[in-house]
Design a protein around this motif. Structure first.
Motif, PDB file in Angstrom:
ATOM      1  N   ASN A 166       0.835  -1.200   0.000  1.00 29.85           N
ATOM      2  CA  ASN A 166       0.000   0.000   0.000  1.00 29.85           C
ATOM      3  C   ASN A 166       0.869   1.249   0.000  1.00 29.85           C
ATOM      4  N   GLN A 167       0.338   2.309  -0.529  1.00 27.25           N
ATOM      5  CA  GLN A 167       1.086   3.557  -0.619  1.00 27.25           C
ATOM      6  C   GLN A 167       1.283   4.174   0.760  1.00 27.25           C
ATOM      7  N   SER A 168       2.376   4.906   0.890  1.00 27.52           N
ATOM      8  CA  SER A 168       2.674   5.640   2.110  1.00 27.52           C
ATOM      9  C   SER A 168       2.494   7.127   1.855  1.00 27.52           C
ATOM     10  N   GLY A 169       2.284   7.864   2.923  1.00 25.40           N
ATOM     11  CA  GLY A 169       2.126   9.308   2.799  1.00 25.40           C
ATOM     12  C   GLY A 169       1.058   9.819   3.736  1.00 25.40           C
ATOM     13  N   PRO A 170       0.786  11.113   3.669  1.00 20.71           N
ATOM     14  CA  PRO A 170      -0.242  11.689   4.538  1.00 20.71           C
ATOM     15  C   PRO A 170      -1.619  11.136   4.189  1.00 20.71           C
ATOM     16  N   ALA A 171      -2.410  10.900   5.242  1.00 27.62           N
ATOM     17  CA  ALA A 171      -3.747  10.342   5.063  1.00 27.62           C
ATOM     18  C   ALA A 171      -4.779  11.367   5.514  1.00 27.62           C
ATOM     19  N   PRO A 172      -5.433  12.063   4.591  1.00 27.53           N
ATOM     20  CA  PRO A 172      -6.437  13.045   4.995  1.00 27.53           C
ATOM     21  C   PRO A 172      -7.640  12.372   5.645  1.00 27.53           C
ATOM     22  N   VAL A 173      -8.218  13.061   6.603  1.00 23.36           N
ATOM     23  CA  VAL A 173      -9.400  12.561   7.301  1.00 23.36           C
ATOM     24  C   VAL A 173     -10.457  13.656   7.291  1.00 23.36           C
ATOM     25  N   ILE A 174     -11.636  13.349   6.723  1.00 25.56           N
ATOM     26  CA  ILE A 174     -12.753  14.286   6.749  1.00 25.56           C
ATOM     27  C   ILE A 174     -13.548  14.010   8.020  1.00 25.56           C
ATOM     28  N   ALA A 175     -13.455  14.941   8.971  1.00 26.93           N
ATOM     29  CA  ALA A 175     -14.191  14.770  10.221  1.00 26.93           C
ATOM     30  C   ALA A 175     -15.607  15.287  10.108  1.00 26.93           C
ATOM     31  N   SER A 176     -15.814  16.332   9.317  1.00 32.71           N
ATOM     32  CA  SER A 176     -17.156  16.886   9.154  1.00 32.71           C
ATOM     33  C   SER A 176     -17.282  17.527   7.792  1.00 32.71           C
ATOM     34  N   LEU A 177     -18.510  17.535   7.290  1.00 35.61           N
ATOM     35  CA  LEU A 177     -18.837  18.172   6.024  1.00 35.61           C
ATOM     36  C   LEU A 177     -20.110  18.968   6.228  1.00 35.61           C
TER      37      LEU A 177
ATOM     38  N   THR B  49     -30.779  11.521  -4.145  1.00 38.24           N
ATOM     39  CA  THR B  49     -29.562  10.750  -4.358  1.00 38.24           C
ATOM     40  C   THR B  49     -28.567  11.050  -3.245  1.00 38.24           C
ATOM     41  N   SER B  50     -27.596  10.166  -3.088  1.00 36.10           N
ATOM     42  CA  SER B  50     -26.489  10.375  -2.164  1.00 36.10           C
ATOM     43  C   SER B  50     -25.239  10.626  -2.988  1.00 36.10           C
ATOM     44  N   VAL B  51     -24.496  11.664  -2.641  1.00 39.12           N
ATOM     45  CA  VAL B  51     -23.348  12.093  -3.441  1.00 39.12           C
ATOM     46  C   VAL B  51     -22.074  11.934  -2.609  1.00 39.12           C
ATOM     47  N   SER B  52     -21.042  11.359  -3.204  1.00 41.05           N
ATOM     48  CA  SER B  52     -19.778  11.158  -2.510  1.00 41.05           C
ATOM     49  C   SER B  52     -18.840  12.342  -2.718  1.00 41.05           C
ATOM     50  N   VAL B  53     -18.086  12.646  -1.679  1.00 38.99           N
ATOM     51  CA  VAL B  53     -17.018  13.643  -1.742  1.00 38.99           C
ATOM     52  C   VAL B  53     -15.730  12.944  -1.340  1.00 38.99           C
ATOM     53  N   ILE B  54     -14.714  12.989  -2.190  1.00 41.49           N
ATOM     54  CA  ILE B  54     -13.427  12.363  -1.906  1.00 41.49           C
ATOM     55  C   ILE B  54     -12.366  13.450  -1.822  1.00 41.49           C
ATOM     56  N   ALA B  55     -11.634  13.475  -0.721  1.00 49.85           N
ATOM     57  CA  ALA B  55     -10.483  14.359  -0.563  1.00 49.85           C
ATOM     58  C   ALA B  55      -9.235  13.497  -0.630  1.00 49.85           C
ATOM     59  N   ALA B  56      -8.397  13.705  -1.631  1.00 47.69           N
ATOM     60  CA  ALA B  56      -7.259  12.823  -1.884  1.00 47.69           C
ATOM     61  C   ALA B  56      -5.944  13.567  -1.759  1.00 47.69           C
ATOM     62  N   ALA B  57      -4.986  12.914  -1.089  1.00 51.10           N
ATOM     63  CA  ALA B  57      -3.601  13.372  -1.070  1.00 51.10           C
ATOM     64  C   ALA B  57      -2.821  12.350  -1.892  1.00 51.10           C
ATOM     65  N   GLY B  58      -2.642  12.629  -3.166  1.00 54.49           N
ATOM     66  CA  GLY B  58      -2.118  11.601  -4.055  1.00 54.49           C
ATOM     67  C   GLY B  58      -3.196  10.550  -4.249  1.00 54.49           C
ATOM     68  N   GLU B  59      -2.870   9.289  -3.924  1.00 56.07           N
ATOM     69  CA  GLU B  59      -3.845   8.209  -4.056  1.00 56.07           C
ATOM     70  C   GLU B  59      -4.499   7.850  -2.720  1.00 56.07           C
ATOM     71  N   ILE B  60      -4.021   8.446  -1.624  1.00 56.62           N
ATOM     72  CA  ILE B  60      -4.596   8.173  -0.308  1.00 56.62           C
ATOM     73  C   ILE B  60      -5.720   9.179  -0.061  1.00 56.62           C
ATOM     74  N   CYS B  61      -6.867   8.700   0.395  1.00 59.67           N
ATOM     75  CA  CYS B  61      -8.017   9.590   0.457  1.00 59.67           C
ATOM     76  C   CYS B  61      -8.947   9.240   1.613  1.00 59.67           C
ATOM     77  N   ASP B  62      -9.907  10.120   1.809  1.00 56.03           N
ATOM     78  CA  ASP B  62     -11.038   9.856   2.693  1.00 56.03           C
ATOM     79  C   ASP B  62     -12.286  10.298   1.957  1.00 56.03           C
ATOM     80  N   ARG B  63     -13.432   9.869   2.446  1.00 66.35           N
ATOM     81  CA  ARG B  63     -14.673  10.196   1.768  1.00 66.35           C
ATOM     82  C   ARG B  63     -15.741  10.630   2.761  1.00 66.35           C
ATOM     83  N   ALA B  64     -16.658  11.435   2.269  1.00 63.37           N
ATOM     84  CA  ALA B  64     -17.855  11.816   3.008  1.00 63.37           C
ATOM     85  C   ALA B  64     -19.019  11.750   2.033  1.00 63.37           C
ATOM     86  N   LEU B  65     -20.219  11.767   2.567  1.00 61.99           N
ATOM     87  CA  LEU B  65     -21.412  11.706   1.738  1.00 61.99           C
ATOM     88  C   LEU B  65     -22.354  12.840   2.113  1.00 61.99           C
TER      89      LEU B  65
END
Length: 637
Positions: A458-469, A523-539
């Motif tokens: 798996n890739q290494s690097g910073p892992a963004p975390v979406i705590a709230s949207l 509908t439910s819509v996804s939001v992805i915040a990516a740092a390179g290929e590492i990401c987090d998602r919210a809906l």
């Protein structure tokens, strides 16, 4: 006889409904909505016996009745989408006779196989005339018990009662022959001859009990373990439930622990069918447990074969790790059959080979030994191996692992276990197609990856975390401005909304701001915040917001915030006991998600002076941060 048959052909199943039409005297005489053990032939081409749901029709008259113009359904006869099943051509029922329909969902011309199955949790079944609206007879039933039928006593009478002695016959198979309890390959004749079809009163049957949870899953040496179990049907209560445990390797159990349903032992509200008992702390040793529910002389043992194992105070954790999973594999990687099944990647993090004998993979923490790795399989030092979770087999001549379960990407868990119990794994929910979940750099933390890497590090690097949207609800047809907060968002290089890259700016204090394009209603819509290929998602959800008043934390809507609310949330998450609406009540931390953090936060508030639930609390109010969760009914509705 010709005169009789002519009358039957003209009236039976028609709307003439005269006193001489025996069709309108027919009764739905007996049903079985939860058949586990009684075997009947499968559809043509099937070589295995099956356990279909069953409906029996009884003719209380002395006349022969043709059934061809009649229908069965388990849906509302007035609804447009109702599934109507027509009796096969030539079907008839003798005077004082019986006719059994196998409700297995199969459609076979000429056979009495209904095109629907019955719902064990309760519904209605209707016998209809040929207009599909005139109800000849109907039975509305509640929660059912396995292998117990609901029967009219006596035949055709008005009294409905559960009975442990069902009397269905279809072809040469009869429930009155019993099922193969002794495993010799032949049904065991138990209590009636095959031609004795009258319904039988038999109240000796057990309650249906299921283990709902145990916590903690991997306890420390000084941690007790609380087990909860739920009785499925309120009209089949348990007289008592005992929690039995023993030490792994021992045949004899320790003294039984009497479970409680009094509202004072972590069991929810008093008398709600949820029972709880606690196994004392056991130091460093393997433990296994089961529960036994009693109703008179009948008992239900759960689980009935294997005990549930856990390791208390585990100090030596095996080096086998789940490093990545893809719960929704749409087009990432195909297996040897050409199918895009969900997969799990295992990694041997040690410098020595691991023999996988005695290791297990499960998607149910209450069944740690659900799927065993094949005997003789070895995973080399530093090596990886994929397991396809698709209930399939590898193509001929291909060495490929296929687990006997499928992953649910909307709400699921994945764990590794050894003979001692669980030792590695995690929960997940609301996953996105072809986005994997795994350990950053194979060590952690847990994150998501835009480009899965099956069979590779798996890739290494910073892992963004979406705590709230915010907001978590967008109005259909209009662009919406969003603000995301969390950790590591200053490393984000791309934002994707609904799969499409969207411009963004970094605000103060790690905020991420972007404008989403107009969305489609409902509908439910996804939001992805990516740092390179590492990401987090919210809906977020796209709908017109409805104002509703509720109290956050009052999960069971009893007006009191207590431990039963935490149990309700756990049941919603892990036991299939879905709370039907107003999911904001369960979202204790108001992060727009329902996960294990919510019952933990509520328990911390109740017992360790933790942070109280987010507003509205403790007084009723409107959700200050609308989200995509199932909305509360509007005030006054």
């Amino acid at each position: 006889m010709r005169v009789l048959c002519a009358a039957v052909l003209l009236c039976a199943g028609g709307i003439c409904r005269g006193a001489d039409d025996p069709a309108f005297a027919l009764k739905i005489n007996e049903i079985m909505a939860w058949n586990r053990n009684y075997l009947f032939p499968g559809p043509p081409g099937s070589s295995t016996l099956q356990t279909p749901d069953l409906v029996e029709i009884y003719n209380p008259t002395n006349d022969v009745v043709l059934l061809y113009n009649l229908y069965l359904t388990d849906g509302d006869p007035a609804a447009a989408a109702t599934n109507f099943w027509r009796f096969p051509p030539g079907a008839w029922i003798a005077g004082r006779g019986y006719y059994t329909v196998l409700c297995d969902g199969a459609v076979v011309t000429g056979e009495a196989r209904a095109s629907f199955r019955l719902e064990e949790k309760g519904e209605a079944v209707y016998l209809l005339a040929r207009d599909k609206l005139t109800v000849i007879d109907a039975i509305t039933f509640g929660c059912q018990t396995p292998n117990v039928s609901l029967a009219r006593l006596p035949d055709g009478g008005d009294t409905l009662a559960k009975t442990a002695s069902p009397t269905f016959c279809w072809g040469g198979a009869c429930t009155c022959d019993g099922y193969d309890a002794d495993g010799d390959g032949a049904p065991d004749r138990q209590w009636c001859a095959a031609n004795e079809r009258a319904n039988i009163a038999d109240d000796i049957y057990p309650p249906e009990v299921d283990i709902e949870s145990y916590a903690p899953l991997m306890p420390a040496a000084d941690a007790p373990v609380t087990v909860t179990a739920r009785v499925a049907c309120a009209d089949t209560p348990a007289d008592k439930i005992e929690l039995w445990f023993r030490y792994q390797g021992d045949a004899e159990p320790q003294p039984a622990i009497l479970m409680q349903d009094d509202g004072a032992h972590g069991d929810g509200a008093a008398g709600d069918g949820l029972w709880a008992g606690t196994i004392p702390a056991q130091g460093e040793r393997g433990v296994e447990f089961r529960v036994i529910a009693y109703r008179g002389a009948a008992v239900d043992i759960e689980p009935d074969t294997q005990w549930i194992a856990y390791m208390s105070g585990r100090t030596a954790v095996p080096p086998l790790v789940i490093t990545e999973i893809l719960p929704k594999n749409l087009a990432n990687l195909a297996n040897s059959n050409g199918d895009f099944g969900d997969w799990v990647e295992l990694y041997n993090a040690s410098t020595a080979d691991i023999a996988l004998d005695g290791y297990y993979l499960t998607d149910n923490y209450r069944r740690p030994h659900k799927w065993a790795f094949p005997l003789g399989l070895v995973l080399g030092a530093g090596a990886r191996r994929l397991v396809w979770c698709d209930e399939d087999e590898a193509a001929p001549g291909v060495e490929e692992l296929h687990a006997a379960f499928q992953i649910n990407g909307d709400h699921e868990e994945i764990f590794l276990a050894d003979r001692g119990g669980l030792f590695n794994g995690f929960f997940f929910s609301d996953e996105i197609e072809d986005v994997s979940i795994g350990l950053v750099g194979d060590r952690g933390p847990l994150a998501r990856f835009l480009k899965p890497t099956p069979g590779a590090a798996n890739q290494s690097g910073p892992a963004p975390v979406i705590a709230s949207l915010a907001p978590l609800v967008a109005v259909p047809g209009a662009a919406t401005q969003f603000v995301a907060t969390g950790d590591g968002l200053d490393a984000v290089t791309a934002v994707l909304v609904g799969g499409a890259e969207t411009a963004f700016v970094l605000g103060g204090q790690g905020e991420l701001r972007f404008t989403a394009p107009p969305c489609t209603a409902d509908t439910s819509v996804s939001v992805i915040a990516a740092a390179g290929e590492i990401c987090d998602r919210a809906l977020y959800s796209c709908r017109a917001a409805a104002e509703a008043v509720f109290v956050r934390g009052d999960a069971n809507i009893d007006g009191v915030i207590n431990i039963s609310d935490a149990v309700t949330i756990l049941g919603h998450l892990f036991s299939g006991r879905i709370v039907p609406n107003c999911h904001d009540r369960l979202d204790i931390n108001d992060d727009g998600k329902i996960n294990v953090a919510d019952p933990i936060a509520l328990l911390a508030y109740l017992f360790t002076l933790g942070t109280p639930p987010a507003p509205p609390f403790p007084n009723p109010g409107i959700d200050p941060t609308p989200d995509e969760l199932e909305p509360c009914p509007p005030s006054g509705s």
